[in-house]
Design an enzyme around this catalytic site. Structure first.
Site, PDB file in Angstrom:
ATOM      1  N   HIS A  78       0.919  -1.164   0.073  1.00 40.89           N
ATOM      2  CA  HIS A  78       0.026  -0.069   0.180  1.00 40.89           C
ATOM      3  C   HIS A  78       0.855   1.367  -0.084  1.00 40.89           C
ATOM      4  CE1 HIS A  78       1.118  -0.375   4.423  1.00 40.89           C
ATOM      5  NE2 HIS A  78       0.822   0.863   4.241  1.00 40.89           N
ATOM      6  N   HIS A 134      -6.077  -2.170   3.787  1.00 46.00           N
ATOM      7  CA  HIS A 134      -5.716  -0.965   2.900  1.00 46.00           C
ATOM      8  C   HIS A 134      -4.728  -1.309   1.814  1.00 46.00           C
ATOM      9  CE1 HIS A 134      -2.261  -0.701   5.412  1.00 46.00           C
ATOM     10  NE2 HIS A 134      -2.063   0.450   5.664  1.00 46.00           N
ATOM     11  N   HIS A 179       4.557   7.508   2.796  1.00 44.94           N
ATOM     12  CA  HIS A 179       5.402   6.310   2.893  1.00 44.94           C
ATOM     13  C   HIS A 179       4.749   5.097   1.660  1.00 44.94           C
ATOM     14  CE1 HIS A 179       2.335   4.804   5.911  1.00 44.94           C
ATOM     15  NE2 HIS A 179       2.402   3.502   5.144  1.00 44.94           N
ATOM     16  N   HIS A 233      -0.403  -0.821  14.707  1.00 45.45           N
ATOM     17  CA  HIS A 233      -1.254   0.167  14.309  1.00 45.45           C
ATOM     18  C   HIS A 233      -2.745  -0.450  14.827  1.00 45.45           C
ATOM     19  CE1 HIS A 233       1.057   2.130  11.491  1.00 45.45           C
ATOM     20  NE2 HIS A 233       1.354   1.134  10.520  1.00 45.45           N
ATOM     21  N   TYR A 262       8.393   1.579  10.487  1.00 43.43           N
ATOM     22  CA  TYR A 262       8.947   2.492   9.425  1.00 43.43           C
ATOM     23  C   TYR A 262      10.412   2.847   9.509  1.00 43.43           C
ATOM     24  CZ  TYR A 262       3.865   3.635   9.239  1.00 43.43           C
ATOM     25  OH  TYR A 262       2.482   3.724   9.179  1.00 43.43           O
ATOM     26  N   GLU A 288       7.426   1.300   4.691  1.00 45.34           N
ATOM     27  CA  GLU A 288       7.047   0.460   5.941  1.00 45.34           C
ATOM     28  C   GLU A 288       7.027  -1.043   5.430  1.00 45.34           C
ATOM     29  OE1 GLU A 288       2.728   1.277   6.599  1.00 45.34           O
ATOM     30  OE2 GLU A 288       2.661   0.469   8.486  1.00 45.34           O
TER      31      GLU A 288
END
Lengths: 308, 308, 308, 308
Positions: C154, C200, C215, C247, C256, C266
């Site tokens: 992503h 995502h 990122h 998260h 990261y 990431e």
């Protein structure tokens, strides 16, 4: 055959500010079991994978911190010899009779080392009322709870003249020192000290004020349980200090956070298998940040905060 | 201060049938590093996290199996005392001078125990040409390869009169015995023996033929690396024996398979922290299957196969 | 049967400052494979578990950042319909003919969304020269290298009017929005958008300057590989940004860091299984710090740094 | 925008022999939550990370096995179109009105496929009384219990003419088929079928008797939770079937065991990210054993046992 050997850090007494909230942490979040309470209101706890009566005692006080820690040695004979060696080293000893202050514990010999900390040694302690199974044992009897702490693992003490404390641990307690950190002028800044094949049973950092504690560490199974402990920390709104990260020093995987009374707790896994004949690992003080916090690559300021 | 202590199993010499194919296994699949070859064509290897010169020697032979294993002790003084104690126990000793047969090794004292296995003890060995970093060390210098074996961990020996062998390990080598398995009539069927805080450095199973080996175990980091080792085993078409599974005995996580010469290899992780003062865990022989193979809940027939 | 469906983010072109050092990162540290170079000197790479020709293109430039990203759709029919829908939504489209700029790619339709980012859609792309095995396949052909990135996962884009961008992704690209974050006055601050069962495929944060990238994320297997990636980051002296942490948003486990050209990377694992019919998760902006950094419990300042 | 899409296997009804003992398994060992009971005594359960009313219904019966399974589709419009497509494919449909037999479920359309299994489709279902948090959500509300099953994942059905069943899933339900296994004469022996980015939502094996079930699979987080599930299986004396092991097919990590009523349960983690445009993986039937059991490298006889 007595090895004249220190076995492990078997007991730590901590000061806490509030028994209810703090006990909830130690029992339901860290995962220790309450064993008993003393007449003067202290609470004795142990981790699920420990056999001895208890390993952590909490005492209500005005400020958090370290009261004392005690090391189990392998026999009465060793205890007597070590007591003499402590005196010969130049530290005064006192005797705490069996079942005094710490239920289930035999006679303890106490003394204060150069860093200003009271340490004790003992050879006898009763088994806890509930111990891991020993006849055709399951891997656990009741599923580990909360962060799944397996054992009291180590503690980090701050105080003056750690070079002497390190020498004491080697010469009197029979420990060895897998890693050290030196300043550019060759003075000892930190030392990791063990009586076992774990990379540390205790550690020292040079500090001008005596008797300070940085953190108490508890053993977890592996990196996965470090991540799980972080989940448990977050969902319980504990204040994170540092991590999850890895120490290059000891190679352990770790997270630090604050329990409700303000003691810094580490949950720790991994680390190399330490042997006394392996070369000592030496850190230059300008690399200490990376040594402590391998992922961050530098000192993390909050690490410098010492518990009052 | 000499602890009169055995440190660890530091060396094993194995018989193999084919050097090329078998070396490919030990180096590229298990992940050991070749250190040197002897004039008579044997190959010396070590795991990436070991400091001493080498820990595994492979000898070309007609059939696979165990030649001998050697334990490192903590000092020359201990070596001399133990050599006397071996004789006093009733086993004849011989002396292998330094740098004989095993490059880099100091003087070794050899003897044969009741189970028919040759064991040796030694106090001196050179460091390997390439050891883990010791000045501001990274967690490894070159990324671990293949199954990522960290160390020689333990071996399981089969032979007669293991009760005596166990007593020898305790009385002479200063080891302790965290777990045992007994038959209904109270005879020892198996014993797990250690000189460290690992649950076993070696183990015995009672067997009528002397000098047999069941497997050699190498240490992995954790259950995740056990799964990874199984991937590596599968992709290399190694023949699986048992696992991935968990031992209730030692609590380790494990997989067994066969290297190309027919030696059974275990890669092993986890296990409890063993202390000599903890109660001994005792297995009834009818529960041994579950004790060995906690997930299967019963003996796995292939486990009964002994290496010739 | 065409589902009129966007399949995934299949391509991203990034600007880098130095090809040699940066390629070493993408190939040996992140673990991508180089597929080819273009005549104008750009480098095309893919992760080991991807089938299509390449997923990452690096272009030498004065500053790091995002050139464009492209989504693969499930058929030419969908491509044509979507192109019309893009125009109908009010964005001008252009056509990049097959094999233009991106070797192996069929016709791409490009357009610029409200946040100032160029996106493209395409239906056809050649398979890479080396793809995962498909006949009696092993789990991998060559052992994953470095951080073991499995796939481009992503990217997070910063720019104005993300509410419109989010609506565009839903209405035109057929995506859904598992999580959002709103300011106290009800305005969209951030949105996590997906065309799959991953939480995502891209995300947006409201920002006054257009066309910024925060990122690019790559998929790892699990938390263990996040820890391993952190080891690899540390041993290669990459500059850590944040993590390892979790998260709460997407529930992914993550780290990261900065690649040598200054793009934030990431590596990410886990996350819930997302379905379009599940209730949307909604974050209040004052909880966004905890939502992003569940262990830290608050916004981490370095996260606010945007790539030029 | 309706995608005319099947979302997932949302419901399975299983036959069990004993409600008390079996419920203890599903609730306390597998880790599902009881949602409700029907008037005729069936029990409805869901996993902690599912939103819909329930996903598993247990019915007391004389023998264990599969009653039916139902797939959720993305809209009423899709439901109507699919119902027509089912009839057009040649299967008779029936309508189960809302809230009939399955509390909280809207109208379901049922039909029997070539393998003799009843499947259903539905578009509407109420949310469960307790769902994952959606406002500033924690990663879970109550810590996952037992084996920590996250979701109903898939099921494997045995019956005749799976080639037709596979074609039905593709043409009518809009699914795709990431992996297949063929006999030497080119006939389909097995097919793994999905409507999502998981490698399978259901699977078929060719078998002469209709309507059989091989197992039901539940999703775990990762390999670590597969190991933990094995611990839980062992400590609860559940009978292991196979594993922990890895499938090369789907690449998932897995363990099979028997719940108290005799249904085979799989707990499963990992697997690749499946996309409909990726090349299909094809297994030759003589490699099926290795495809299913990558570590064992061959078929495991107990896998051939079908639930009555």
């Amino acid at each position: 055959m007595a090895l004249n050997k220190t076995l492990r850090p078997g007991l730590i007494q901590l000061r806490v500010l509030d028994l209810d909230q703090t006990l909830n942490f130690y029992k339901n979040i860290l995962g220790l079991n309450e064993v008993c309470r003393t007449e003067d209101g202290r609470v004795c706890l142990k981790a699920y994978d420990e056999f001895d009566h208890h390993s952590v005692t909490l005492r209500l006080a005005e400020e958090p911190g370290f009261d004392y820690a005690a090391f189990k040695v392998d026999s009465e004979e060793t205890l007597e010899k070590m007591a003499e060696a402590v005196e010969a080293f130049g530290y005064q000893t006192d005797v705490v009779p069996a079942n005094t202050n710490q239920p289930g514990f035999g006679k303890r010999i106490g003394f204060t080392i150069s860093t200003g900390h009271r340490l004790e040694i003992y050879a006898d302690v009763e088994l806890a009322p509930q111990i891991p199974e020993t006849r055709n044992p399951n891997i656990w009897t009741e599923e580990p709870r909360g962060m799944r702490a397996q054992r009291l693992d180590h503690f980090l003490l701050y105080g003056p003249n750690i070079a002497e404390a390190e020498r004491f641990c080697k010469e009197v307690l029979g420990m060895f020192v897998p890693e050290v950190c030196n300043t550019p002028d060759g003075k000892r800044l930190a030392a990791w000290v063990t009586s076992s094949n774990k990379p540390h049973d205790l550690a020292f950092v040079e500090y001008d004020k005596p008797g300070k504690m940085h953190h108490v560490g508890f053993l977890l199974q592996d990196w996965n349980d470090v991540g799980h402990a972080a989940d448990i920390m977050a969902i319980n709104h504990l204040k994170q200090d540092i991590g999850p990260t890895r120490h290059a020093i000891t190679r352990g995987q770790t997270i630090y956070f604050w329990e409700p009374s303000g003691n810094r707790i580490e949950v720790y896994a991994g680390g190399y298998t330490a042997y006394p004949d392996n070369p000592q690992r030496v850190w230059d003080s300008e690399q200490l940040g990376r040594g402590l916090f391998y992922y961050e690559g530098e000192m993390i300021p909050s690490f410098l905060q010492i518990i009052t």
